[in-house]
Design a protein around this motif. Structure first.
Motif, short mmCIF file in Angstrom:
data_model
loop_
_atom_site.label_atom_id
_atom_site.label_comp_id
_atom_site.label_asym_id
_atom_site.label_seq_id
_atom_site.Cartn_x
_atom_site.Cartn_y
_atom_site.Cartn_z
N VAL A 1 72.76 -37.41 50.33
CA VAL A 1 71.91 -38.25 49.49
C VAL A 1 72.34 -38.09 48.05
CG1 VAL A 1 69.94 -38.17 51.07
CG2 VAL A 1 70.11 -36.47 49.25
N LEU A 2 72.27 -39.18 47.31
CA LEU A 2 72.65 -39.19 45.90
C LEU A 2 71.59 -39.93 45.11
CD1 LEU A 2 76.37 -40.32 46.41
CD2 LEU A 2 75.59 -38.01 45.84
N THR B 1 82.26 -43.55 44.03
CA THR B 1 83.36 -42.60 44.19
C THR B 1 83.06 -41.62 45.30
OG1 THR B 1 83.96 -42.81 41.87
CG2 THR B 1 84.73 -40.84 43.00
N ARG B 2 81.85 -41.06 45.31
CA ARG B 2 81.47 -40.07 46.34
C ARG B 2 81.43 -40.71 47.73
NH1 ARG B 2 82.05 -35.83 47.13
NH2 ARG B 2 80.05 -35.10 47.85
N ILE B 3 80.90 -41.92 47.83
CA ILE B 3 80.83 -42.62 49.12
C ILE B 3 82.23 -42.79 49.70
CG2 ILE B 3 80.36 -44.89 50.14
CD1 ILE B 3 77.91 -44.99 48.12
N LEU B 4 83.16 -43.18 48.85
CA LEU B 4 84.54 -43.37 49.31
C LEU B 4 85.21 -42.03 49.62
CD1 LEU B 4 85.54 -46.22 46.85
CD2 LEU B 4 84.96 -46.45 49.28
N ALA C 1 69.54 -38.10 42.62
CA ALA C 1 68.56 -37.19 42.01
C ALA C 1 68.68 -37.22 40.49
CB ALA C 1 68.75 -35.77 42.53
N THR C 2 69.88 -37.56 40.00
CA THR C 2 70.11 -37.71 38.56
C THR C 2 70.88 -39.00 38.32
OG1 THR C 2 72.27 -36.61 38.58
CG2 THR C 2 70.32 -35.19 38.28
N ILE C 3 70.85 -39.49 37.10
CA ILE C 3 71.60 -40.71 36.79
C ILE C 3 73.09 -40.48 36.95
CG2 ILE C 3 71.74 -40.35 34.28
CD1 ILE C 3 71.22 -43.48 34.09
N GLU C 4 73.54 -39.27 36.68
CA GLU C 4 74.96 -38.95 36.84
C GLU C 4 75.39 -39.10 38.30
OE1 GLU C 4 72.77 -36.98 35.10
OE2 GLU C 4 73.51 -37.53 33.10
N GLU C 5 74.53 -38.62 39.23
CA GLU C 5 74.83 -38.77 40.65
C GLU C 5 74.91 -40.24 41.05
OE1 GLU C 5 72.99 -34.93 42.98
OE2 GLU C 5 72.29 -36.91 43.54
N ALA D 1 72.87 -42.05 51.38
CA ALA D 1 71.74 -42.79 50.83
C ALA D 1 71.70 -42.57 49.33
CB ALA D 1 70.43 -42.31 51.46
N VAL D 2 71.50 -43.67 48.58
CA VAL D 2 71.42 -43.59 47.12
C VAL D 2 70.07 -44.17 46.72
CG1 VAL D 2 72.50 -44.18 44.92
CG2 VAL D 2 73.93 -43.97 46.98
N ASP D 3 69.26 -43.32 46.09
CA ASP D 3 67.90 -43.70 45.70
C ASP D 3 67.48 -42.84 44.52
OD1 ASP D 3 64.94 -44.15 45.79
OD2 ASP D 3 65.40 -45.06 47.73
#
Length: 138
Positions: free
Chosen positions: A35-36, A48-51, A38-42, A8-10
């Motif tokens: 989950v991603l 990339t992380r999802i893949l 929490a920061t703009i960098e995330e 989840a990205v929020d």
């Protein structure tokens, strides 16, 4: 849909906790679901992380807004995922789900629009149908 790997990205810390503590538990998410945002960098490295983790289902907030630092759109992440060959289920998870918004989300490559505020059981039922329909199309 038990045992699937979810991401989840929020931008909302409360929403990210909801996914981790409630939704993922209810869905019996696979270990490694995350989950991603929490920061703009995330949020910037979300595709990339999802893949990397091999996600099977992705929830993307449409407006991932970091006050004064920038906004990342879920539809942009969705397009990038599809361009990079992601074949899993992508759900835009937004408070905005008008007919026009839904059309925009779906033309970006999303498989479903799941409105924010939906109870976890209703979300799971909708998600199960989307996964079933996608598998039938393959």
């Amino acid at each position: 849909p038990e045992g699937l790997l979810y991401v989840a990205v929020d931008d909302s810390k409360m929403r990210l906790k909801w996914f981790e503590r409630k939704a993922f538990k209810y869905l019996k998410a696979a270990k490694g679901s995350l989950v991603l945002g929490a920061t703009i960098e995330e949020a910037r490295i979300a595709v990339t992380r999802i893949l990397e983790v091999g996600a099977e289902v992705v929830f993307l907030d449409q407006n991932i807004d970091f006050k004064g630092k920038g906004t990342i759109l879920g539809t942009d992440l969705c397009r990038e995922l599809r361009l990079k060959g992601f074949r899993g289920v992508v759900c835009i998870n937004s408070a905005n789900s008008s007919e026009e918004d839904t059309h925009m989300y779906m033309t970006s490559g999303a498989d479903a629009v799941i409105p924010k505020g939906l109870k976890v059981a209703a979300m799971a039922a909708q998600l199960a149908q989307v996964i079933h329909d996608k598998r039938d199309r393959r």
